[in-house]
Design a protein around this motif. Structure first.
Motif, mmCIF file in Angstrom:
data_model
loop_
_atom_site.group_PDB
_atom_site.id
_atom_site.type_symbol
_atom_site.label_atom_id
_atom_site.label_comp_id
_atom_site.label_asym_id
_atom_site.label_seq_id
_atom_site.Cartn_x
_atom_site.Cartn_y
_atom_site.Cartn_z
ATOM 1 N N ASN A 23 1.477 -1.696 -0.234
ATOM 2 C CA ASN A 23 -0.189 0.118 0.237
ATOM 3 C C ASN A 23 1.121 1.030 0.046
ATOM 4 O O ASN A 23 0.559 2.253 -0.321
ATOM 5 N N VAL A 24 1.663 1.362 0.453
ATOM 6 C CA VAL A 24 3.268 2.549 1.098
ATOM 7 C C VAL A 24 4.053 2.017 -0.008
ATOM 8 O O VAL A 24 3.773 3.002 -0.653
ATOM 9 N N LEU A 25 4.396 1.160 -0.224
ATOM 10 C CA LEU A 25 5.969 1.311 -1.170
ATOM 11 C C LEU A 25 5.420 0.752 -2.465
ATOM 12 O O LEU A 25 6.601 0.799 -3.534
ATOM 13 N N GLY A 26 5.059 0.307 -2.933
ATOM 14 C CA GLY A 26 4.106 0.324 -4.549
ATOM 15 C C GLY A 26 4.798 -1.355 -5.081
ATOM 16 O O GLY A 26 5.114 -1.486 -6.278
ATOM 17 N N PHE A 27 4.983 -1.602 -3.808
ATOM 18 C CA PHE A 27 4.668 -3.795 -4.318
ATOM 19 C C PHE A 27 3.795 -3.957 -5.023
ATOM 20 O O PHE A 27 2.296 -3.525 -4.533
ATOM 21 N N TYR A 28 4.115 -5.399 -5.579
ATOM 22 C CA TYR A 28 2.794 -5.873 -5.867
ATOM 23 C C TYR A 28 3.069 -7.561 -5.701
ATOM 24 O O TYR A 28 3.879 -8.380 -5.291
ATOM 25 N N LEU A 29 2.041 -8.159 -5.446
ATOM 26 C CA LEU A 29 1.743 -9.773 -4.493
ATOM 27 C C LEU A 29 2.137 -10.529 -5.782
ATOM 28 O O LEU A 29 1.423 -11.076 -6.677
ATOM 29 N N THR A 30 3.500 -11.286 -5.797
ATOM 30 C CA THR A 30 3.177 -12.204 -7.173
ATOM 31 C C THR A 30 2.928 -13.954 -6.714
ATOM 32 O O THR A 30 2.448 -14.477 -7.692
ATOM 33 N N GLU A 31 3.851 -14.195 -5.620
ATOM 34 C CA GLU A 31 2.897 -15.762 -5.399
ATOM 35 C C GLU A 31 2.245 -15.805 -3.869
ATOM 36 O O GLU A 31 2.691 -14.844 -2.444
ATOM 37 N N GLU A 32 2.139 -16.995 -3.205
ATOM 38 C CA GLU A 32 1.374 -16.732 -2.356
ATOM 39 C C GLU A 32 1.461 -18.217 -1.653
ATOM 40 O O GLU A 32 0.568 -19.144 -2.402
ATOM 41 N N VAL A 33 1.879 -18.319 -0.201
ATOM 42 C CA VAL A 33 0.656 -20.393 0.057
ATOM 43 C C VAL A 33 -0.002 -19.738 1.074
ATOM 44 O O VAL A 33 0.154 -18.715 1.824
ATOM 45 N N VAL A 34 -1.409 -20.482 1.253
ATOM 46 C CA VAL A 34 -1.881 -20.232 1.841
ATOM 47 C C VAL A 34 -2.639 -20.892 2.985
ATOM 48 O O VAL A 34 -1.913 -22.350 2.406
ATOM 49 N N ALA A 35 -2.915 -20.720 3.846
ATOM 50 C CA ALA A 35 -3.678 -22.670 4.677
ATOM 51 C C ALA A 35 -4.426 -22.941 4.856
ATOM 52 O O ALA A 35 -5.406 -22.254 3.656
ATOM 53 N N GLU A 36 -4.846 -23.497 5.859
ATOM 54 C CA GLU A 36 -6.188 -24.381 4.894
ATOM 55 C C GLU A 36 -7.655 -24.055 4.775
ATOM 56 O O GLU A 36 -8.324 -24.036 4.105
ATOM 57 N N ASP A 37 -7.576 -22.669 5.546
ATOM 58 C CA ASP A 37 -8.708 -21.549 5.040
ATOM 59 C C ASP A 37 -8.915 -21.507 3.776
ATOM 60 O O ASP A 37 -9.968 -20.302 3.742
ATOM 61 N N GLY A 38 -7.880 -21.284 2.972
ATOM 62 C CA GLY A 38 -8.400 -20.938 1.238
ATOM 63 C C GLY A 38 -7.780 -19.403 1.996
ATOM 64 O O GLY A 38 -7.878 -18.669 0.462
ATOM 65 N N LYS A 39 -7.199 -18.744 2.773
ATOM 66 C CA LYS A 39 -7.458 -17.389 3.107
ATOM 67 C C LYS A 39 -6.247 -17.095 2.987
ATOM 68 O O LYS A 39 -5.336 -15.760 2.918
ATOM 69 N N THR A 40 -5.567 -16.980 4.623
ATOM 70 C CA THR A 40 -4.627 -16.930 5.614
ATOM 71 C C THR A 40 -3.250 -17.135 5.387
ATOM 72 O O THR A 40 -3.090 -18.490 4.659
ATOM 73 N N GLN A 41 -3.159 -16.486 5.232
ATOM 74 C CA GLN A 41 -1.264 -16.491 3.604
ATOM 75 C C GLN A 41 -0.130 -16.726 5.055
ATOM 76 O O GLN A 41 -0.148 -16.322 5.878
ATOM 77 N N ILE A 42 -0.128 -17.597 4.723
ATOM 78 C CA ILE A 42 1.918 -18.448 5.582
ATOM 79 C C ILE A 42 2.820 -17.857 4.554
ATOM 80 O O ILE A 42 3.920 -17.204 5.864
ATOM 81 N N ALA A 43 3.061 -17.312 3.715
ATOM 82 C CA ALA A 43 4.092 -16.513 2.841
ATOM 83 C C ALA A 43 3.580 -15.977 1.914
ATOM 84 O O ALA A 43 2.639 -16.253 0.613
ATOM 85 N N VAL A 44 4.487 -14.622 1.460
ATOM 86 C CA VAL A 44 3.629 -14.074 0.166
ATOM 87 C C VAL A 44 5.301 -13.670 -0.155
ATOM 88 O O VAL A 44 6.305 -13.912 0.103
ATOM 89 N N TRP A 45 5.462 -13.883 -1.355
ATOM 90 C CA TRP A 45 6.498 -13.259 -2.019
ATOM 91 C C TRP A 45 6.120 -11.949 -3.145
ATOM 92 O O TRP A 45 4.536 -11.564 -3.768
ATOM 93 N N LEU A 46 6.784 -10.875 -2.554
ATOM 94 C CA LEU A 46 6.517 -8.662 -3.591
ATOM 95 C C LEU A 46 7.550 -8.714 -4.276
ATOM 96 O O LEU A 46 8.364 -8.955 -3.622
ATOM 97 N N SER A 47 7.130 -8.321 -4.935
ATOM 98 C CA SER A 47 7.598 -7.482 -5.907
ATOM 99 C C SER A 47 7.837 -6.086 -7.015
ATOM 100 O O SER A 47 6.628 -5.805 -6.138
ATOM 101 N N CYS A 48 8.848 -5.201 -6.406
ATOM 102 C CA CYS A 48 8.491 -4.017 -7.412
ATOM 103 C C CYS A 48 9.905 -4.092 -8.290
ATOM 104 O O CYS A 48 9.952 -2.848 -9.084
#
Lengths: 122, 309
Positions: free
Chosen positions: B171-196
């Motif tokens: 939201n502030v530094l202008g990165f975007y989400l490329t990939e994520e690992v999500v928990a069993e609930d399909g929402k909670t992110q366990i890990a995120v990969w961010l690119s600028c």
């Protein structure tokens, strides 16, 4: 070429083997007196002490030495091994070598970091 | 077109338990070039193809881990704007004076909710890569010394409030989400990969039980062949290897995870794909983390989510 991180330099001439016992599982193995407790276990494909960074930085191989003399070979992260720990024989298996037959109990764990949804990570 | 705003990762300051042993490791085994030491006895390194003065700094300490991770931004106006944006978002910042790090301008420093100290700066001395800016040769002798990555590429950091840190970067530094690992609930992110940038990641976060943790600092090498050469060099020099050589499903990079002499994990990796901000994110349900992590062996290496410094 570097000496292996788990090997004491200059001791190659007088290598002895001693028995190390992991009391949790009664597993034992022959460990060289110039290599760390963890290196000795890992090299023989034995299990019992969790294997992590092998450089004194992460704490998963922390053990309580119950019996036997040992010597610290490498610095251990103060974050995980306090002065009190050192005094009580709670050390990282990757950083100490046995001087004689040694038995240890495992303290370190591979803590699960995945938390269930809705629960804080802890 | 423009990569502007935050340009790229610029430096990582890493704590080591035995300065000279690790200085030798970073210099001779990893194959970074030692470029200087300062009055605090910190040792500075750069990868051979980096042109700015340094990208890795090591410091003697009684515990391992990461002091801070810095990003270069396009200019001082951008630095001022991003600092104002951070403050408006509720993130406190402080200024570290120019020269506190060798050859480096003023830095804006702040702590993200996962407990990591992040820095932004606009100026660092261009010392070049040893090749001319006119009619350059493709590589210098340093490119074959040790593992010899071309650059410090990214870091994966661990802490509790992944969502809070992710939001600041997006939201502030202008990165975007490329990939994520999500928990069993399909929402909670366990890990995120961010690119600028066009890279699959410039920074990544993994949810971890303790804040402020380093998972790894990563170094780019050109080819899979050179990843295998890195594996040879690691074994020749008794470097403790964690995972690999293998390919990550996540980001598709060919990789080795290993540890420096103080237990700080590092990665040497090659490949992946070119990313753009308009591309749909890639999602790895947690039950597919094994192939996300190690596509060849489909193995959930227990150390991946448990060993930090």
């Amino acid at each position: 070429m570097d000496v292996p991180a788990g090997t004491a330099p200059g001791k190659q001439g007088a290598v002895e083997h001693v028995v190390v016992t992991i009391t949790d599982t009664n597993e034992n193995y022959r460990c060289r007196t110039d290599e760390s407790l963890l290196t000795g276990m890992h090299r023989l494909g034995k299990r019992g002490i969790p294997v992590g960074c092998r450089g004194g930085g992460c704490s998963v191989c922390k053990v309580q030495v119950i019996a036997g003399a040992y010597e610290q070979m490498r610095p251990m992260s103060r974050e995980y091994v306090s002065e009190e720990d050192l005094a009580q024989g709670r050390v990282l298996a990757c950083c100490v070598r046995p001087l004689e037959e040694v038995s240890v109990a495992v303290i370190g764990k591979l803590h699960k970091s995945i938390t269930r949804p809705g629960q804080p990570a802890a | 077109m423009g990569i502007n705003g935050v340009l790229r990762p610029g430096h990582a300051q890493i704590r080591v338990l035995n300065l000279e042993e690790d200085a030798k490791f970073y210099r001779e085994v990893l194959g970074l070039e030692e470029v200087g030491r300062d009055a605090q006895d910190r040792v500075y390194f750069k990868a051979w193809d980096e042109r700015d003065h340094h990208s890795v700094i090591i410091r003697q300490a009684d515990k391992a881990g990461l002091d801070f991770f810095g990003f270069k931004v396009s200019d001082n106006a951008t630095l001022n704007k991003l600092e104002a944006d951070l403050n408006a978002y509720g993130v406190k910042t402080e200024r570290v004076p120019a020269g506190e790090l060798l050859a480096t301008g003023e830095r804006v420093r702040f702590t993200v909710p996962t407990g990591h100290v992040i820095e932004l700066y606009a100026e660092k001395k261009d010392v070049g890569n040893g090749l001319s800016y006119s009619n350059p040769a493709p590589w210098p002798a340093q490119a074959e010394k040790g593992i010899a990555p071309t650059r410090m590429d990214h870091a994966l950091l661990g802490g509790g409030d992944l969502d809070g840190s992710r939001d600041i970067f997006i939201n502030v530094l202008g990165f975007y989400l490329t990939e994520e690992v999500v928990a069993e609930d399909g929402k909670t992110q366990i890990a995120v990969w961010l690119s600028c940038s066009n890279k699959t990641h410039d920074i990544a976060f993994v949810r971890a039980p303790e804040d402020g943790k380093l998972h790894h600092v990563s170094y780019w090498i050109d080819t899979w062949e050179k990843v295998l050469r890195a594996a040879d060099l690691m074994s020749m020099n008794h470097v403790p290897v964690d995972i690999g050589p293998t390919r990550h499903g996540i980001t598709r990079g060919a990789t080795i995870y290993a540890f420096d002499r103080s237990g700080n994990r590092f990665e040497t990796f090659a490949g992946g794909y070119i990313s753009y901000p308009d591309m749909h994110k890639l999602t790895w349900p947690i039950e597919h983390l094994p192939e996300g992590l190690d596509y060849a062996q489909r193995k959930l290496h227990e150390t991946f989510l448990t060993v930090f410094s």
